[in-house]
Design an enzyme around this catalytic site. Sequence first.
Site, PDB file in Angstrom:
ATOM      1  N   GLY A  10      -0.992  -7.941  -4.879  1.00  0.00           N
ATOM      2  CA  GLY A  10      -0.392  -6.606  -4.847  1.00  0.00           C
ATOM      3  C   GLY A  10      -1.246  -5.614  -5.600  1.00  0.00           C
ATOM      4  O   GLY A  10      -1.774  -5.935  -6.666  1.00  0.00           O
ATOM      5  N   ARG A  71      -4.267 -10.432   1.363  1.00  0.00           N
ATOM      6  CA  ARG A  71      -3.734 -11.755   1.013  1.00  0.00           C
ATOM      7  C   ARG A  71      -4.350 -12.770   1.962  1.00  0.00           C
ATOM      8  O   ARG A  71      -4.514 -12.530   3.149  1.00  0.00           O
ATOM      9  CB  ARG A  71      -2.211 -11.750   1.103  1.00  0.00           C
ATOM     10  CG  ARG A  71      -1.611 -10.913  -0.038  1.00  0.00           C
ATOM     11  CD  ARG A  71      -0.143 -11.203  -0.256  1.00  0.00           C
ATOM     12  NE  ARG A  71       0.285 -10.794  -1.602  1.00  0.00           N
ATOM     13  CZ  ARG A  71       0.878  -9.637  -1.878  1.00  0.00           C
ATOM     14  NH1 ARG A  71       1.091  -8.753  -0.937  1.00  0.00           N
ATOM     15  NH2 ARG A  71       1.242  -9.362  -3.123  1.00  0.00           N
ATOM     16  N   ASP A 102      -0.547 -13.512 -10.700  1.00  0.00           N
ATOM     17  CA  ASP A 102      -0.685 -14.958 -10.896  1.00  0.00           C
ATOM     18  C   ASP A 102      -1.256 -15.681  -9.675  1.00  0.00           C
ATOM     19  O   ASP A 102      -1.932 -16.701  -9.828  1.00  0.00           O
ATOM     20  CB  ASP A 102       0.622 -15.596 -11.399  1.00  0.00           C
ATOM     21  CG  ASP A 102       1.828 -15.214 -10.582  1.00  0.00           C
ATOM     22  OD1 ASP A 102       1.654 -14.563  -9.535  1.00  0.00           O
ATOM     23  OD2 ASP A 102       2.947 -15.572 -10.990  1.00  0.00           O
ATOM     24  N   THR A 124      -1.166  -5.845 -12.309  1.00  0.00           N
ATOM     25  CA  THR A 124       0.098  -5.908 -11.566  1.00  0.00           C
ATOM     26  C   THR A 124       1.126  -5.011 -12.241  1.00  0.00           C
ATOM     27  O   THR A 124       1.163  -4.932 -13.477  1.00  0.00           O
ATOM     28  CB  THR A 124       0.652  -7.356 -11.478  1.00  0.00           C
ATOM     29  OG1 THR A 124       2.053  -7.316 -11.207  1.00  0.00           O
ATOM     30  CG2 THR A 124       0.464  -8.140 -12.752  1.00  0.00           C
ATOM     31  N   ASP A 126       4.249  -5.411 -12.342  1.00  0.00           N
ATOM     32  CA  ASP A 126       5.464  -6.121 -12.766  1.00  0.00           C
ATOM     33  C   ASP A 126       5.463  -6.556 -14.238  1.00  0.00           C
ATOM     34  O   ASP A 126       6.491  -6.950 -14.759  1.00  0.00           O
ATOM     35  CB  ASP A 126       5.664  -7.381 -11.911  1.00  0.00           C
ATOM     36  CG  ASP A 126       6.067  -7.044 -10.487  1.00  0.00           C
ATOM     37  OD1 ASP A 126       6.400  -5.875 -10.227  1.00  0.00           O
ATOM     38  OD2 ASP A 126       6.052  -7.951  -9.641  1.00  0.00           O
ATOM     39  N   ASP A 128       4.350  -9.280 -15.340  1.00  0.00           N
ATOM     40  CA  ASP A 128       4.891 -10.638 -15.261  1.00  0.00           C
ATOM     41  C   ASP A 128       3.876 -11.722 -15.621  1.00  0.00           C
ATOM     42  O   ASP A 128       4.031 -12.877 -15.265  1.00  0.00           O
ATOM     43  CB  ASP A 128       5.444 -10.898 -13.845  1.00  0.00           C
ATOM     44  CG  ASP A 128       4.386 -10.723 -12.766  1.00  0.00           C
ATOM     45  OD1 ASP A 128       3.285 -10.209 -13.066  1.00  0.00           O
ATOM     46  OD2 ASP A 128       4.660 -11.093 -11.612  1.00  0.00           O
ATOM     47  N   ARG A 170       9.937  -8.675  -9.396  1.00  0.00           N
ATOM     48  CA  ARG A 170      10.586  -9.840  -8.773  1.00  0.00           C
ATOM     49  C   ARG A 170      10.932 -10.925  -9.785  1.00  0.00           C
ATOM     50  O   ARG A 170      12.023 -11.442  -9.814  1.00  0.00           O
ATOM     51  CB  ARG A 170       9.635 -10.436  -7.735  1.00  0.00           C
ATOM     52  CG  ARG A 170      10.180 -10.406  -6.357  1.00  0.00           C
ATOM     53  CD  ARG A 170       9.175 -10.927  -5.375  1.00  0.00           C
ATOM     54  NE  ARG A 170       7.811 -10.518  -5.711  1.00  0.00           N
ATOM     55  CZ  ARG A 170       6.723 -11.109  -5.255  1.00  0.00           C
ATOM     56  NH1 ARG A 170       6.820 -12.152  -4.464  1.00  0.00           N
ATOM     57  NH2 ARG A 170       5.531 -10.676  -5.573  1.00  0.00           N
TER      58      ARG A 170
HETATM   59  P1  ADP Z   1      -0.759 -11.706  -6.938  1.00  0.00           P
HETATM   60  O1  ADP Z   1      -2.155 -11.991  -7.374  1.00  0.00           O
HETATM   61  O2  ADP Z   1      -0.415 -10.267  -7.060  1.00  0.00           O
HETATM   62  O3  ADP Z   1       0.243 -12.649  -7.560  1.00  0.00           O
HETATM   63  P2  ADP Z   1      -0.529 -13.220  -4.419  1.00  0.00           P
HETATM   64  O4  ADP Z   1       0.473 -14.196  -4.932  1.00  0.00           O
HETATM   65  O5  ADP Z   1      -0.317 -12.669  -3.058  1.00  0.00           O
HETATM   66  O6  ADP Z   1      -0.682 -11.930  -5.355  1.00  0.00           O
HETATM   67  O7  ADP Z   1      -1.954 -13.930  -4.478  1.00  0.00           O
HETATM   68  C1  ADP Z   1      -3.121 -13.237  -4.113  1.00  0.00           C
HETATM   69  C2  ADP Z   1      -4.059 -14.169  -3.424  1.00  0.00           C
HETATM   70  O8  ADP Z   1      -4.459 -15.228  -4.334  1.00  0.00           O
HETATM   71  C3  ADP Z   1      -3.495 -14.912  -2.210  1.00  0.00           C
HETATM   72  O9  ADP Z   1      -3.499 -14.143  -1.031  1.00  0.00           O
HETATM   73  C4  ADP Z   1      -4.468 -16.077  -2.107  1.00  0.00           C
HETATM   74  O10 ADP Z   1      -5.658 -15.685  -1.475  1.00  0.00           O
HETATM   75  C5  ADP Z   1      -4.753 -16.402  -3.592  1.00  0.00           C
HETATM   76  N1  ADP Z   1      -3.874 -17.509  -4.007  1.00  0.00           N
HETATM   77  C6  ADP Z   1      -2.555 -17.463  -4.256  1.00  0.00           C
HETATM   78  N2  ADP Z   1      -2.064 -18.686  -4.521  1.00  0.00           N
HETATM   79  C7  ADP Z   1      -3.100 -19.540  -4.411  1.00  0.00           C
HETATM   80  C8  ADP Z   1      -3.273 -20.976  -4.565  1.00  0.00           C
HETATM   81  N3  ADP Z   1      -2.234 -21.762  -4.855  1.00  0.00           N
HETATM   82  N4  ADP Z   1      -4.515 -21.495  -4.410  1.00  0.00           N
HETATM   83  C9  ADP Z   1      -5.564 -20.697  -4.112  1.00  0.00           C
HETATM   84  N5  ADP Z   1      -5.470 -19.375  -3.939  1.00  0.00           N
HETATM   85  C10 ADP Z   1      -4.274 -18.787  -4.090  1.00  0.00           C
END
Ligand code: ADP
Length: 317
Positions: A10, A71, A102, A124, A126, A128, A170
Site C-alpha cells: 500500500g 502487488r 509487513d 505505511t 496504518d 502497524d 486494518r
Molecule cells: P504491505 O507491504 O503494505 O504489507 P502487501 O502485504 O500487499 O503490502 O505486500 C507487498 C508485497 O510484498 C506483495 O505484493 C508481495 O510481492 C510481497 N510479499 C508479501 N508477502 C510475501 C511473502 N509471504 N513472501 C514473499 N513476498 C511477499
Amino acid sequence: MRFGVLTSGGDAPGMNATIRAVVRAGIANGDQVFGIYDGYRGLVEGKIVEFSRKDVSEILNKGGTILGTARLPEFKYEQVRALAVKQLIKHDIEALICIGGDGTYTGALRLHEMGIKTIGIPGTIDNDIASTDFTIGFSTALNTACDAIDKLRDTSSSHQRCSIIEVMGRHCGDLALYSGICCGAEYIITNETGLDKDDLLAKLKVNRLAGRKHAIVVISENMTDVYQLAKEVETYSGYECRATVLGYVQRGGAPTPEDRLLAARLGKYSVDLLHEGVTGVAVGVKKNELHYTPIEEALAMKNEPNEELHKLVLKIS
Ligand code: ADP
C-alpha cells in the site's frame, strides 16, 4: 556500492521523501543507486533505472510514490524470487532498500535468505509495524483524518447528530485512537478495544439525555458495517446518525513535516547500515532514537495496545 530502492504494498505519503533521502545519501557516499519501478513486480520484470540526484528533485513534498507500487502475490514462490535475483545480478546490484509494510518486509526477508542484502523501511499509514514507534505516512494520514473529523463535527453540531467515522487501520487501531483523541471523539472503537455495541448505544443515550448536542464516534475499518451501526444508533440513542467512510483519501496528500523528517532520517540511516554491512534488518525509531531489528524479529513482534492512550480516552471523552 550499487543498490536499489523500491516501494511496495500500500502506498503512503512520505514514500517519495524516503526515496529522495536514500538516493541522495547514496550518491553523497559515492554509491550508484537504482530506482526499481512497481515494487517486486517491477524487480522481476527488470524495471530498473539508475537515478541521479536530479531524478529525485521536487518530490519531497509529493504524496504517492514516483516509483509506483504493485502487488505480486507470486513473490512467495522461490522460482519467482529467483527471477528477481537474476535481474539484480544482471544489473550488478548487491543490495535493496524496500519501503513498505509487513508484506514488503516478508519479501525482503526472503530475498535476504537468498543472499541479497536487504533493508526494510516502514512506509505505511496504518502504523502497524511493531518494531518502530512510528511508520512513514502515519502522521500525514492522521492529519487527513483529523481534518475530515473536524469538518464532520461542524455539520454534526449544526444538525445535532451523531457522526460515525470509519478510518483506516486494518490490524492496528492507532489511526482511530490518535484521531479520536485529537478530535475529542465521544467514543473510539479499534480492534484493540473491540466493539461493544451495548456499551456504545448506552453511552450515546446517556450523552443525548444529558443534552449534549452531538457525538463523534471514530471506528477502525473492518470492525463492522458502519452504515448499519448508524441505523442502530438512530433507533436506540435518540440521535440522528450518519456514517462516513473516509477511505482512500487517507492515503494521499503532501507528507507532514513529521513524515518528511522520519523519511529523511530512516533513508539516510538505511544507507549507512548497508555501508556498515548490516542487512536483513528493518529500521525504525524507538523513543525517537534510530534503531534496527532483524526483519524476522520485526515480523514476529506484536503491536501492543497503547495503554496510556486507551486510559486517557476513558477519562476525557
Ligand atoms: P504491505 O507491504 O503494505 O504489507 P502487501 O502485504 O500487499 O503490502 O505486500 C507487498 C508485497 O510484498 C506483495 O505484493 C508481495 O510481492 C510481497 N510479499 C508479501 N508477502 C510475501 C511473502 N509471504 N513472501 C514473499 N513476498 C511477499
